[in-house]
Write a protein that holds these residues in place. Structure first.
Motif, PDB file in Angstrom:
ATOM      1  N   UNK A  48      48.069  52.503  45.623  1.00 33.21           N
ATOM      2  CA  UNK A  48      48.227  51.060  45.483  1.00 33.21           C
ATOM      3  C   UNK A  48      47.171  50.488  44.544  1.00 33.21           C
ATOM      4  N   UNK A  49      45.929  50.918  44.696  1.00 36.71           N
ATOM      5  CA  UNK A  49      44.845  50.438  43.834  1.00 36.71           C
ATOM      6  C   UNK A  49      45.096  50.834  42.382  1.00 36.71           C
ATOM      7  N   UNK A  50      45.505  52.071  42.174  1.00 38.91           N
ATOM      8  CA  UNK A  50      45.776  52.536  40.813  1.00 38.91           C
ATOM      9  C   UNK A  50      46.974  51.819  40.204  1.00 38.91           C
ATOM     10  N   UNK A  51      47.992  51.608  40.999  1.00 42.48           N
ATOM     11  CA  UNK A  51      49.197  50.909  40.541  1.00 42.48           C
ATOM     12  C   UNK A  51      48.845  49.494  40.070  1.00 42.48           C
ATOM     13  N   UNK A  52      48.098  48.771  40.873  1.00 41.57           N
ATOM     14  CA  UNK A  52      47.673  47.414  40.518  1.00 41.57           C
ATOM     15  C   UNK A  52      46.850  47.429  39.229  1.00 41.57           C
ATOM     16  N   UNK A  53      45.909  48.340  39.134  1.00 37.89           N
ATOM     17  CA  UNK A  53      45.034  48.425  37.964  1.00 37.89           C
ATOM     18  C   UNK A  53      45.846  48.719  36.702  1.00 37.89           C
ATOM     19  N   UNK A  54      46.725  49.678  36.770  1.00 37.65           N
ATOM     20  CA  UNK A  54      47.519  50.046  35.598  1.00 37.65           C
ATOM     21  C   UNK A  54      48.490  48.954  35.177  1.00 37.65           C
ATOM     22  N   UNK A  55      48.997  48.208  36.135  1.00 37.61           N
ATOM     23  CA  UNK A  55      49.932  47.141  35.793  1.00 37.61           C
ATOM     24  C   UNK A  55      49.246  45.884  35.256  1.00 37.61           C
ATOM     25  N   UNK A  56      47.935  45.838  35.337  1.00 42.55           N
ATOM     26  CA  UNK A  56      47.178  44.741  34.729  1.00 42.55           C
ATOM     27  C   UNK A  56      46.828  45.022  33.284  1.00 42.55           C
ATOM     28  N   UNK A  57      47.053  46.268  32.850  1.00 43.27           N
ATOM     29  CA  UNK A  57      46.715  46.637  31.467  1.00 43.27           C
ATOM     30  C   UNK A  57      47.649  45.939  30.494  1.00 43.27           C
ATOM     31  N   UNK A  58      47.104  45.515  29.346  1.00 46.78           N
ATOM     32  CA  UNK A  58      47.960  44.862  28.342  1.00 46.78           C
ATOM     33  C   UNK A  58      48.974  45.815  27.719  1.00 46.78           C
TER      34      UNK A  58
END
Length: 82
Positions: free
Chosen positions: A72-82
């Motif tokens: 979940x943490x990785x998913x959120x982080x990656x989906x915030x990438x431009x």
């Protein structure tokens, strides 16, 4: 900032941390008994712009102790990438 823990595998790259130019998220188990969570804050401070996500009820092997929370943490982080 105090020095990060000495480790023959990472000591040689620590001076390069300020040169990191990519987004970084440090994930760390709150119950890590091998390397205390306080070191996660130091590592995050050493990496420009890095973010820290501590994982409750996880130790040193976060991927085994809390795989869903880590994902979940990785998913959120990656989906915030431009």
């Amino acid at each position: 900032m105090s020095a990060l823990p000495r480790c023959e595998h990472s000591d040689e790259v620590q001076p390069l941390y300020p040169n990191v130019k990519i987004p970084v998220m440090v994930c760390w188990g709150e119950n890590d008994t091998w390397i205390p969570v306080t070191k996660a804050y130091e590592l995050t401070d050493a990496l420009p712009g890095a973010r820290l996500r501590t994982i409750p009820d996880a130790g040193h092997l976060v991927q085994e102790d809390a795989p869903a929370e880590l994902l979940s943490a990785l998913w959120e982080f990656l989906h915030e990438m431009p």
